[in-house]
Design a protein around this motif. Structure first.
Motif, PDB file in Angstrom:
ATOM      1  N   LEU A 151       0.859  -1.187   0.000  1.00 29.29           N
ATOM      2  CA  LEU A 151       0.000   0.000   0.000  1.00 29.29           C
ATOM      3  C   LEU A 151       0.895   1.238   0.000  1.00 29.29           C
ATOM      4  N   VAL A 152       1.652   1.344  -1.082  1.00 24.75           N
ATOM      5  CA  VAL A 152       2.679   2.379  -1.172  1.00 24.75           C
ATOM      6  C   VAL A 152       2.634   2.979  -2.563  1.00 24.75           C
ATOM      7  N   LYS A 153       2.748   4.310  -2.622  1.00 29.46           N
ATOM      8  CA  LYS A 153       2.835   4.970  -3.932  1.00 29.46           C
ATOM      9  C   LYS A 153       4.209   5.619  -4.073  1.00 29.46           C
ATOM     10  N   ALA A 154       4.467   6.168  -5.258  1.00 26.31           N
ATOM     11  CA  ALA A 154       5.755   6.813  -5.515  1.00 26.31           C
ATOM     12  C   ALA A 154       5.939   8.001  -4.584  1.00 26.31           C
ATOM     13  N   GLY A 155       7.178   8.228  -4.150  1.00 22.39           N
ATOM     14  CA  GLY A 155       7.487   9.418  -3.369  1.00 22.39           C
ATOM     15  C   GLY A 155       7.459  10.652  -4.254  1.00 22.39           C
ATOM     16  N   SER A 156       7.737  11.797  -3.680  1.00 24.12           N
ATOM     17  CA  SER A 156       7.615  13.038  -4.450  1.00 24.12           C
ATOM     18  C   SER A 156       8.654  13.129  -5.568  1.00 24.12           C
ATOM     19  N   GLY A 157       9.856  12.611  -5.317  1.00 25.65           N
ATOM     20  CA  GLY A 157      10.876  12.632  -6.364  1.00 25.65           C
ATOM     21  C   GLY A 157      10.836  11.349  -7.163  1.00 25.65           C
ATOM     22  N   MET A 158      11.136  11.438  -8.455  1.00 30.01           N
ATOM     23  CA  MET A 158      11.226  10.255  -9.312  1.00 30.01           C
ATOM     24  C   MET A 158      12.271   9.301  -8.728  1.00 30.01           C
ATOM     25  N   LEU A 159      11.986   8.030  -8.742  1.00 28.92           N
ATOM     26  CA  LEU A 159      12.908   7.024  -8.228  1.00 28.92           C
ATOM     27  C   LEU A 159      13.232   7.205  -6.753  1.00 28.92           C
ATOM     28  N   ASP A 160      12.328   7.865  -6.054  1.00 27.46           N
ATOM     29  CA  ASP A 160      12.519   8.073  -4.631  1.00 27.46           C
ATOM     30  C   ASP A 160      11.848   6.941  -3.875  1.00 27.46           C
ATOM     31  N   ILE A 161      12.108   6.890  -2.568  1.00 26.44           N
ATOM     32  CA  ILE A 161      11.451   5.872  -1.768  1.00 26.44           C
ATOM     33  C   ILE A 161       9.959   6.186  -1.669  1.00 26.44           C
ATOM     34  N   GLY A 162       9.159   5.144  -1.381  1.00 28.85           N
ATOM     35  CA  GLY A 162       7.715   5.284  -1.440  1.00 28.85           C
ATOM     36  C   GLY A 162       7.089   5.949  -0.230  1.00 28.85           C
ATOM     37  N   GLU A 163       5.807   6.333  -0.413  1.00 27.46           N
ATOM     38  CA  GLU A 163       4.998   6.869   0.685  1.00 27.46           C
ATOM     39  C   GLU A 163       3.766   5.981   0.832  1.00 27.46           C
ATOM     40  N   PRO A 164       3.332   5.728   2.087  1.00 25.83           N
ATOM     41  CA  PRO A 164       2.141   4.900   2.278  1.00 25.83           C
ATOM     42  C   PRO A 164       0.913   5.515   1.609  1.00 25.83           C
ATOM     43  N   THR A 165       0.024   4.664   1.065  1.00 25.17           N
ATOM     44  CA  THR A 165      -1.246   5.162   0.533  1.00 25.17           C
ATOM     45  C   THR A 165      -2.365   4.952   1.543  1.00 25.17           C
ATOM     46  N   SER A 166      -2.044   4.340   2.661  1.00 25.38           N
ATOM     47  CA  SER A 166      -3.056   4.115   3.690  1.00 25.38           C
ATOM     48  C   SER A 166      -2.485   4.560   5.029  1.00 25.38           C
ATOM     49  N   LYS A 167      -3.337   5.146   5.848  1.00 31.56           N
ATOM     50  CA  LYS A 167      -2.930   5.378   7.231  1.00 31.56           C
ATOM     51  C   LYS A 167      -2.660   4.015   7.865  1.00 31.56           C
ATOM     52  N   GLY A 168      -1.781   3.975   8.811  1.00 30.32           N
ATOM     53  CA  GLY A 168      -1.503   2.711   9.512  1.00 30.32           C
ATOM     54  C   GLY A 168      -0.350   1.943   8.899  1.00 30.32           C
TER      55      GLY A 168
END
Ligand SMILES: *Cc1c(COP(=O)(O)O)cnc(C)c1O
Length: 431
Positions: A151-168
């Motif tokens: 449950l992770v989407k792309a981070g703000s920078g291209m090829l960056d580490i991901g950000e959760p798409t769900s709380k928790g």
């Protein structure tokens, strides 16, 4: 919508969050009240007042033989008479494993689970255990169930580490997931150049069925296979939806690609809760009790699900099954396309095997969407109008512009004609 249905939804919301046990069922994307169903047969599904709908969801794929197929129901009844679960090995599990390994050449060994989510989650743990690496790669718009790492989407920078798409979902988990644009070979090359020797696996829907239906180019899969092999990363095809849906050997057969691991679900249990993951012997032997990667399930390989699956495989493996199924899909999709063209509606479609996608593109010159951004750019209002117009006419489509459509072998010529006629009426109103 009837008062009775409104009342059922109200009652459901009292003790079930949102009144549903899986979010898409709540009609959040399209608005309105979800229709409560209570039985189904063949191509039809029935609401609680016994109004029939021609069903193009098929429980999100499993009902490829049509609802309540007599052979499958009979197998489940017999299995129930013999007891619901033993917590021991059974011969039925071996039969299903043999069948899948026989039909899908890349799969040497397979382990059953109780859902697709467990299959993808376990396949990723296995890939990490096998490679001794932590990072995983996934693609924008692909869905692999609801486990934390996915449950992770792309981070703000291209090829960056991901950000959760769900709380928790802890950021600490998300940082091991790299998310790339779908169908972009260069992004794969750039990613491996930067992260190569840290990537345990790439997980991909080889044909995406969770952002409507998106068929990537051959170059996408060729690059994936090449890069995974060159970098010692495990290539995981998530065929939970496409397995035995687009053809007897899935999307991997269509593209001629051998993944290292494959996840299954949906169809293989014929509508009972099931999942499975399998692949190369050398990797699969790392799972407990043979190896050090732990994975388990009290109800995994449940005899009801296995015996339902065995019955279903009998029909799927009959010569010409998928030809007949894809001919039905072609009739439907071509008919709807012709109706849209007649009324000047900008519809784009995809189809393969028993699966299809329909897009209302915003720009009259736009092609068929090939990635998540292009799907998102579609006219969601047009889709919602179409969805509700069809529902009112007794045609049950997925209640979201981000879902695919599913045909069963029981959909008749009359069902298909009725669906095209309904679409023609709705398009006339929309024009
Ligand atoms: C449905 C689906 C899953 C999740 O399966 P569940 O049985 O709902 O947990 C995973 N991957 C894909 C591609 C799916 O379509």
């Amino acid at each position: 919508m009837s008062t009775k249905n409104e009342q059922l939804f109200m009652q459901a919301r009292k003790h079930i969050p949102g009144g549903v046990n899986s979010p898409v069922r709540a009609f959040a994307g399209v608005g309105g009240t979800p229709v409560f169903m209570h039985k189904a047969s063949g191509s039809k599904i029935y609401d609680t007042e016994d109004n029939a709908y021609i069903d193009y969801i098929g429980s999100w794929g499993p009902m490829i033989l049509g609802h309540a197929h007599p052979k499958v129901i009979d197998a489940v009844k017999k299995a129930a008479d013999d007891g619901l679960s033993f917590g021991t090995p059974t011969p039925f599990e071996t039969t299903v494993a043999d069948k899948i390994c026989d039909l899908v050449p890349s799969v040497d060994m397979i382990r059953m689970t109780s859902s697709g989510t467990e299959a993808t989650m376990s396949a990723i743990r296995l890939a990490r255990g096998y490679t001794g690496r932590d990072n995983i790669v996934k693609f924008e718009g692909c869905y692999h169930g609801h486990s934390d790492s996915l449950l992770v989407k792309a981070g703000s920078g291209m090829l960056d580490i991901g950000e959760p798409t769900s709380k928790g979902v802890p950021t600490d988990f998300a940082k091991h997931t790299i998310t790339l644009p779908y169908n972009d070979p260069q992004a794969i090359k750039d990613c491996f150049e930067k992260w190569g020797d840290t990537i345990a696996c790439v997980i991909v829907e080889p044909i995406a069925g969770n952002m409507n239906m998106v068929i990537p180019d051959q170059a996408f899969h060729d690059t994936l296979r090449e890069q995974c092999t060159a970098n010692g990363s495990v290539l995981i095809f998530d065929e939970v939806m496409t397995g035995f849906r687009i053809g007897i050997n899935g999307a991997q057969g269509h593209f001629g690609i051998e993944p290292d691991l494959t996840c299954f679900g949906k169809i293989i249990g014929a509508g009972l809760p099931v999942g499975a993951f399998g692949g190369k012997r050398e990797i699969m032997e790392q799972i407990a009790p043979m190896g050090g990667v732990y994975q388990a399930g009290t109800l995994s390989g449940n005899p009801l699900a296995m015996r339902a699956g065995i019955a279903m495989f009998e029909d799927l493996t009959v010569d010409g099954f998928y030809d007949e199924l894809s001919a039905k899909v072609a009739d439907l999709v071509d008919g709807i396309q012709a109706a849209a063209d007649k009324h000047g509606i900008h519809l784009r479609t995809n189809k393969l095997g028993g699966m299809f996608g329909m897009f209302f593109v915003s720009d009259k010159d736009a092609g068929v969407p090939k990635n998540f951004d292009e799907v998102t750019a579609c006219d969601m209002t047009a889709f919602n109008t179409f969805f509700h117009g069809m529902l009112k006419r007794g045609i049950y489509l997925a209640p979201s512009a981000y879902e695919a459509g599913f045909m069963s072998i029981k959909h008749s010529d009359t069902d298909i004609k009725d669906t095209i006629d309904a679409a023609d009426e709705v398009f006339a109103e929309m024009a």
